[in-house]
Design a protein around this motif. Structure first.
Motif, mmCIF file in Angstrom:
data_model
loop_
_atom_site.group_PDB
_atom_site.id
_atom_site.type_symbol
_atom_site.label_atom_id
_atom_site.label_comp_id
_atom_site.label_asym_id
_atom_site.label_seq_id
_atom_site.Cartn_x
_atom_site.Cartn_y
_atom_site.Cartn_z
ATOM 1 N N ARG A 185 0.836 -1.208 0.000
ATOM 2 C CA ARG A 185 0.000 0.000 0.000
ATOM 3 C C ARG A 185 0.871 1.257 0.000
ATOM 4 O O ARG A 185 0.602 2.205 -0.751
ATOM 5 C CB ARG A 185 -0.929 0.007 1.221
ATOM 6 N N GLU A 189 0.905 4.162 -2.903
ATOM 7 C CA GLU A 189 0.574 5.562 -2.635
ATOM 8 C C GLU A 189 1.751 6.485 -2.962
ATOM 9 O O GLU A 189 1.541 7.632 -3.381
ATOM 10 C CB GLU A 189 0.110 5.707 -1.189
ATOM 11 N N ARG A 199 -4.088 10.167 -3.807
ATOM 12 C CA ARG A 199 -3.273 10.088 -2.597
ATOM 13 C C ARG A 199 -3.483 8.789 -1.818
ATOM 14 O O ARG A 199 -2.640 8.384 -1.054
ATOM 15 C CB ARG A 199 -3.609 11.268 -1.664
ATOM 16 N N GLN A 200 -4.616 8.136 -2.004
ATOM 17 C CA GLN A 200 -4.944 6.962 -1.188
ATOM 18 C C GLN A 200 -5.272 5.767 -2.066
ATOM 19 O O GLN A 200 -5.910 5.907 -3.116
ATOM 20 C CB GLN A 200 -6.140 7.259 -0.283
#
Length: 355
Positions: A185, A189, A199-200
């Motif tokens: 993750r 990102e 951004r996520q």
């Protein structure tokens, strides 16, 4: 592109493609059989059928043809030491390729751009690609990202509004290491930041059937705690069965205005809305029962609802018709389930943004 060529190109990016996917690419059963027979006879593909798993791989003639016609899309998969160019016979390595292949084909069927000529180069990170949804398989980036080579992720799916790290659990709980998937993750990102866009990253987990969601929701990680269970690595874990009726879920995940359109429609079922920012329920229905929207199958959201309903012993669940039986089993007999007709929801979504 001819269907025969699409099939050959899909085998190229897959390394070994499960045999049952050919029909999804070609079309009818009889036409698929004719195409496969011709490609085998002419020496373009061969069949592997060991340990109960059948798949198609390219022969040398097939590789030469694909490279001559679709070099931009196939070169990185058919040249050098990559595992799609040197397909191993060990069952675990074959199954890894099968798992990836099922994602390639499913997303392609959903209208998502998967071939390299159709999407931005990764040299500038995960760039936003306008309104198009694009998918990058793990083989397109893992060679240059040592820290995430142990991740179970199959790839990263980008839309105009959202990024999803894609996993394929198929019909059993996949192995899961929280630290490794947190690294996945974080890397995703960072690539989004380099690309100057989102951004996520959330998570999208594909499974063979709708019924398998129940096993994932009830998972405790196994005896060694090394199997998937719902955790907090990602804020959202969306479960998608690899079935045709799940297209409506993909439509919602890929397009933010469609998600809002459905939520606005469902809001008409809420008699007394709740205004609390972090409330799980949307409010109360006409019978003064708490009402929950579950049609997106966000597993963390479902787990939280289960906990809340456990205290209250009642509530109303809103979901799509093909999801209803599994959610009834998960939430229990005391919960009322209201089903949305999948065909009508799809029809409603195709009417346009402002209708």
């Amino acid at each position: 592109m001819r269907k025969q060529d699409t099939l050959l190109l899909m085998i190229a990016v897959s390394g070994e493609m499960p045999a049952d996917l050919a029909e999804h690419i070609i079309g009818s059963v009889s036409y698929t059989a004719a195409v496969i027979t011709r490609l085998k006879q002419e020496g373009y593909i061969s069949v592997r059928n060991k340990a109960g798993y059948k798949g198609y791989v390219l022969r040398a003639k097939g590789k030469r043809y694909v490279l001559s016609q679709y070099s931009e899309d196939a070169a990185s998969f058919l040249q050098g030491s990559v595992e799609t160019n040197h397909v191993k016979t060990e069952i675990e390595k074959r199954l890894r390729l099968h798992r990836m292949s099922k994602v390639w084909v499913f997303l392609w069927k959903m209208g998502i751009e998967i071939f390299q000529s159709q999407k931005p180069d990764l040299g500038n990170g995960f760039e936003k690609s306008g309104k198009k949804a694009v998918y990058y398989g793990s083989l397109e980036y893992k060679e240059s990202a040592e820290a995430i080579k142990g991740s179970r992720a199959c790839g990263v799916l980008l839309t105009g509004d959202t990024a999803y790290v894609v996993y394929n659990t198929m019909a059993k709980r996949m192995k899961w290491a929280q630290k490794m998937e947190m690294a996945m993750r974080t890397w995703t990102e960072r690539m989004l930041l380099i690309g100057g866009g989102l951004r996520q990253a959330d998570s999208l987990i594909l499974g063979n059937t709708m019924d398998f969601l129940l096993e994932l929701l009830n998972s405790d990680g196994g005896v060694r705690k090394n199997l998937y269970q719902v955790d907090d690595v990602y804020e959202h874990y969306y479960y998608i069965p690899r079935t045709d009726n799940a297209k409506v879920q993909m439509e919602l995940l890929l397009t933010s205005w469609k998600r809002e359109k459905i939520k606005n429609l469902l809001a008409t079922l809420v008699k007394y809305p709740r205004r609390k920012q972090y409330a799980l329920s949307e409010g109360f229905d006409k019978d003064m029962q708490l009402i929950y929207f579950c049609h997106e199958l966000d597993m963390r959201h479902l787990c939280r609802i289960k906990q809340e309903i456990g205290w209250k012993q009642k509530g109303t669940i809103i979901c799509l018709d093909y999801q209803a039986n599994v959610l009834r089993a998960y939430f229990g007999e005391g919960v009322r389930v209201r089903e949305l007709n999948t065909d009508k929801i799809m029809e409603y979504l195709t009417k346009g943004r402002d209708e």
